[in-house]
Design a protein around this motif. Structure first.
Motif, mmCIF file in Angstrom:
data_model
loop_
_atom_site.group_PDB
_atom_site.id
_atom_site.type_symbol
_atom_site.label_atom_id
_atom_site.label_comp_id
_atom_site.label_asym_id
_atom_site.label_seq_id
_atom_site.Cartn_x
_atom_site.Cartn_y
_atom_site.Cartn_z
ATOM 1 N N MET A 144 1.032 -1.146 -0.023
ATOM 2 C CA MET A 144 -0.173 0.060 0.054
ATOM 3 C C MET A 144 0.981 1.250 0.130
ATOM 4 S SD MET A 144 -2.762 1.591 2.923
ATOM 5 C CE MET A 144 -4.191 0.446 2.747
ATOM 6 N N GLU A 145 0.658 2.132 -1.190
ATOM 7 C CA GLU A 145 1.286 3.425 -0.877
ATOM 8 C C GLU A 145 0.425 4.498 -0.465
ATOM 9 O OE1 GLU A 145 3.150 4.079 -4.839
ATOM 10 O OE2 GLU A 145 3.347 1.963 -5.058
ATOM 11 N N ILE A 146 0.865 5.215 0.499
ATOM 12 C CA ILE A 146 0.231 6.447 0.857
ATOM 13 C C ILE A 146 0.831 7.781 0.533
ATOM 14 C CG2 ILE A 146 -0.855 7.502 2.971
ATOM 15 C CD1 ILE A 146 -1.129 4.729 4.159
ATOM 16 N N GLU A 147 0.217 8.779 0.167
ATOM 17 C CA GLU A 147 0.740 9.918 -0.113
ATOM 18 C C GLU A 147 -0.226 11.046 0.420
ATOM 19 O OE1 GLU A 147 1.615 12.778 -4.232
ATOM 20 O OE2 GLU A 147 1.768 10.519 -4.283
ATOM 21 N N ALA A 148 0.436 11.961 1.186
ATOM 22 C CA ALA A 148 -0.435 12.854 1.587
ATOM 23 C C ALA A 148 0.258 14.411 1.356
ATOM 24 C CB ALA A 148 -0.203 13.065 3.268
ATOM 25 N N LYS A 149 -0.680 15.357 0.989
ATOM 26 C CA LYS A 149 -0.268 16.614 0.489
ATOM 27 C C LYS A 149 -0.949 17.624 1.452
ATOM 28 C CE LYS A 149 0.812 15.285 -4.243
ATOM 29 N NZ LYS A 149 0.561 15.488 -5.663
ATOM 30 N N LYS A 150 -0.597 18.664 1.921
ATOM 31 C CA LYS A 150 -1.040 19.723 2.840
ATOM 32 C C LYS A 150 -1.819 20.569 1.512
ATOM 33 C CE LYS A 150 -0.354 21.461 7.018
ATOM 34 N NZ LYS A 150 0.833 22.026 8.163
ATOM 35 N N VAL A 151 -3.104 20.980 1.771
ATOM 36 C CA VAL A 151 -3.569 21.815 0.959
ATOM 37 C C VAL A 151 -3.623 23.090 1.433
ATOM 38 C CG1 VAL A 151 -5.882 22.690 -0.026
ATOM 39 C CG2 VAL A 151 -5.199 20.082 0.216
ATOM 40 N N ASP A 152 -3.911 23.543 2.680
ATOM 41 C CA ASP A 152 -3.760 24.746 3.463
ATOM 42 C C ASP A 152 -3.311 24.265 4.855
ATOM 43 O OD1 ASP A 152 -6.216 24.211 4.661
ATOM 44 O OD2 ASP A 152 -7.348 25.331 3.109
ATOM 45 N N SER A 153 -3.577 25.191 5.697
ATOM 46 C CA SER A 153 -3.078 25.194 7.147
ATOM 47 C C SER A 153 -4.095 24.001 7.794
ATOM 48 C CB SER A 153 -2.915 26.459 7.843
ATOM 49 O OG SER A 153 -4.305 26.797 8.018
ATOM 50 N N LYS B 69 -4.699 16.401 1.643
ATOM 51 C CA LYS B 69 -5.179 15.609 0.539
ATOM 52 C C LYS B 69 -4.563 14.194 0.657
ATOM 53 C CE LYS B 69 -5.828 14.931 -4.000
ATOM 54 N NZ LYS B 69 -5.858 15.486 -5.659
ATOM 55 N N VAL B 70 -5.043 13.194 0.914
ATOM 56 C CA VAL B 70 -4.354 11.838 1.083
ATOM 57 C C VAL B 70 -4.854 10.870 -0.267
ATOM 58 C CG1 VAL B 70 -4.045 9.580 2.573
ATOM 59 C CG2 VAL B 70 -4.248 11.980 3.531
ATOM 60 N N GLU B 71 -3.896 10.348 -0.686
ATOM 61 C CA GLU B 71 -4.288 9.431 -1.660
ATOM 62 C C GLU B 71 -3.529 8.201 -1.389
ATOM 63 O OE1 GLU B 71 -2.954 10.558 -5.648
ATOM 64 O OE2 GLU B 71 -3.737 12.458 -5.526
ATOM 65 N N ALA B 72 -4.114 6.935 -1.595
ATOM 66 C CA ALA B 72 -3.744 5.608 -1.238
ATOM 67 C C ALA B 72 -3.811 4.831 -2.213
ATOM 68 C CB ALA B 72 -4.306 5.058 0.022
ATOM 69 N N LYS B 73 -2.633 3.817 -2.375
ATOM 70 C CA LYS B 73 -2.956 2.932 -3.718
ATOM 71 C C LYS B 73 -2.649 1.499 -3.013
ATOM 72 C CE LYS B 73 -0.907 5.922 -7.276
ATOM 73 N NZ LYS B 73 0.131 6.194 -8.049
ATOM 74 N N VAL B 74 -3.498 0.630 -3.566
ATOM 75 C CA VAL B 74 -3.749 -0.772 -2.801
ATOM 76 C C VAL B 74 -3.491 -1.594 -4.006
ATOM 77 C CG1 VAL B 74 -4.936 -2.358 -1.400
ATOM 78 C CG2 VAL B 74 -5.139 0.030 -1.050
ATOM 79 N N SER B 75 -2.574 -2.773 -3.712
ATOM 80 C CA SER B 75 -2.327 -3.715 -4.729
ATOM 81 C C SER B 75 -3.781 -4.684 -5.087
ATOM 82 C CB SER B 75 -1.182 -4.691 -4.310
ATOM 83 O OG SER B 75 -1.430 -5.437 -3.223
ATOM 84 N N LYS B 76 -3.892 -5.001 -6.220
ATOM 85 C CA LYS B 76 -4.898 -5.912 -6.613
ATOM 86 C C LYS B 76 -5.091 -6.984 -5.667
ATOM 87 C CE LYS B 76 -7.453 -7.553 -10.527
ATOM 88 N NZ LYS B 76 -7.506 -7.582 -11.938
#
Length: 73
Positions: A1-10, A14-21
């Motif tokens: 599982m890959e998780i990527e978090a980006k701060k939009v503002d204070s 935004k969090v994105e997660a990729k899960v293997s099939k």
């Protein structure tokens, strides 16, 4: 599982997660077997329906439950 978090503002992120099939399929199989134990499906004795039949009948519920359980972990 890959998780990527980006701060939009204070206050927001935004969090994105990729899960293997493979992980999703494993979880779906576990849930289908659990449902098969209690499900009463025409043509099969209670608790004796194969997982493939259960997956066809309860496809939407199994997909939602598996995704929810994966992200809870």
């Amino acid at each position: 599982m890959e998780i990527e978090a980006k701060k939009v503002d204070s206050a927001n992120a935004k969090v994105e997660a990729k899960v293997s099939k493979q992980k999703v399929e494993e979880q779906e199989n576990k849930i289908a077997k659990k449902i098969a134990k209690d499900a009463k499906i025409d043509g099969f004795r209670k608790g004796k329906a194969p997982a493939t039949v259960v997956k066809k009948l309860y496809k939407d519920n199994i997909e939602q439950d598996s995704i929810a359980q994966i992200f809870q972990k």
